[in-house]
Write an enzyme that holds these catalytic residues in place. Structure first.
Site, PDB file in Angstrom:
ATOM      1  N   HIS A 224       0.889  -1.161   0.000  1.00 27.01           N
ATOM      2  CA  HIS A 224       0.000   0.000   0.000  1.00 27.01           C
ATOM      3  C   HIS A 224       0.926   1.209   0.000  1.00 27.01           C
ATOM      4  O   HIS A 224       1.847   1.278   0.808  1.00 27.01           O
ATOM      5  CB  HIS A 224      -0.844   0.023   1.270  1.00 27.01           C
ATOM      6  CG  HIS A 224      -2.128  -0.714   1.148  1.00 27.01           C
ATOM      7  ND1 HIS A 224      -2.200  -2.034   0.804  1.00 27.01           N
ATOM      8  CD2 HIS A 224      -3.398  -0.300   1.336  1.00 27.01           C
ATOM      9  CE1 HIS A 224      -3.459  -2.404   0.780  1.00 27.01           C
ATOM     10  NE2 HIS A 224      -4.217  -1.369   1.104  1.00 27.01           N
TER      11      HIS A 224
ATOM     12  N   GLU B 167      -1.165   6.601  -0.516  1.00 24.93           N
ATOM     13  CA  GLU B 167      -2.546   6.899  -0.139  1.00 24.93           C
ATOM     14  C   GLU B 167      -2.591   8.156   0.735  1.00 24.93           C
ATOM     15  O   GLU B 167      -3.509   8.956   0.645  1.00 24.93           O
ATOM     16  CB  GLU B 167      -3.143   5.705   0.611  1.00 24.93           C
ATOM     17  CG  GLU B 167      -4.617   5.811   0.855  1.00 24.93           C
ATOM     18  CD  GLU B 167      -5.201   4.535   1.426  1.00 24.93           C
ATOM     19  OE1 GLU B 167      -6.396   4.313   1.188  1.00 24.93           O
ATOM     20  OE2 GLU B 167      -4.497   3.775   2.118  1.00 24.93           O
TER      21      GLU B 167
ATOM     22  N   HIS C 206      -3.045   1.958  -4.391  1.00 28.01           N
ATOM     23  CA  HIS C 206      -3.495   3.336  -4.166  1.00 28.01           C
ATOM     24  C   HIS C 206      -2.789   4.354  -5.057  1.00 28.01           C
ATOM     25  O   HIS C 206      -3.323   4.716  -6.068  1.00 28.01           O
ATOM     26  CB  HIS C 206      -3.453   3.736  -2.693  1.00 28.01           C
ATOM     27  CG  HIS C 206      -4.366   2.912  -1.863  1.00 28.01           C
ATOM     28  ND1 HIS C 206      -5.734   2.969  -2.000  1.00 28.01           N
ATOM     29  CD2 HIS C 206      -4.114   1.976  -0.923  1.00 28.01           C
ATOM     30  CE1 HIS C 206      -6.292   2.113  -1.177  1.00 28.01           C
ATOM     31  NE2 HIS C 206      -5.331   1.491  -0.507  1.00 28.01           N
TER      32      HIS C 206
ATOM     33  N   ASP D 274      -9.765  -2.872  -2.563  1.00 32.40           N
ATOM     34  CA  ASP D 274      -9.037  -2.639  -1.318  1.00 32.40           C
ATOM     35  C   ASP D 274      -9.602  -3.519  -0.220  1.00 32.40           C
ATOM     36  O   ASP D 274      -9.864  -3.090   0.882  1.00 32.40           O
ATOM     37  CB  ASP D 274      -9.090  -1.156  -0.939  1.00 32.40           C
ATOM     38  CG  ASP D 274      -8.116  -0.819   0.172  1.00 32.40           C
ATOM     39  OD1 ASP D 274      -7.093  -1.502   0.308  1.00 32.40           O
ATOM     40  OD2 ASP D 274      -8.375   0.153   0.910  1.00 32.40           O
TER      41      ASP D 274
END
Length: 191
Positions: free
Chosen positions: A114, A117, A136, A191
């Protein structure tokens, strides 16, 4: 930081050991670790294909990762290491594990953190250097140079407009469409 605050882990190195030592052991002696060995295979049915590194990127770290940073076994602070520190040590362990598994004719793994973000744009720089793809990537919209690097390298970006709408960015402002038009390698994710 939760594990450190509860005194469940003495160091960041112990966390890495908890993740990777069983994987190395199952790779070196599959007969002694049959269940994990079977779980790690990618032959149908595939079980494990990659690693993520979910973190709260919005938490700021005062520490800048460098050659002067403490090694993982010495990182005993209750404060989390910086995001780039996490990425580097996850990447380094995955690469060593992949090399060993490749030599033995076993499946290898991707690194899919990840990233981008929230938090610092430097997270996307660290991921560019270490990751096979990211989840992201919202903050790429703030850096045309990084967009261009991700475009040139065709690093896949799994974007989650609905998830981000709840947490970080209005659905109508999500850059997924813009990234697609620019030719970035983007997919839609739940997600």
């Amino acid at each position: 930081d939760i594990f450190r605050a509860k005194k469940l882990l003495p160091s960041f190195g112990k966390m890495l050991e908890n993740i990777f030592l069983p994987l190395f052991e199952a790779t070196i002696n599959p007969q002694d670790h049959q269940e994990l060995h079977l779980f790690l295979r990618t032959a149908p049915p595939a079980q494990v294909t990659g690693f993520d590194s979910v973190d709260d990127e919005s938490k700021h770290s005062d520490h800048m990762f460098s050659d002067k940073s403490p090694s993982p076994d010495v990182w005993t602070s209750e404060q989390n290491p910086p995001y780039s520190y996490y990425l580097y040590y996850m990447y380094a362990n995955i690469m060593v594990l992949n090399n060993l598994r490749r030599e033995r004719g076993l499946s290898t793994f991707l690194f899919r953190p990840h990233c981008g973000e929230a938090g610092s744009i430097t997270h996307l720089v660290s991921a560019f250097l270490t990751a096979d793809n990211i989840s992201h990537g919202l903050l790429l919209k703030k850096s045309p140079v990084l967009q261009y690097l991700y475009y040139l390298a065709q690093i896949p970006i799994a974007m989650s407009p609905l998830s981000n709408n709840s947490l970080f960015l209005e659905y109508s402002k999500n850059p997924l469409r813009e990234f697609l038009h620019k030719g970035l390698h983007v997919s839609l994710s739940t997600d």
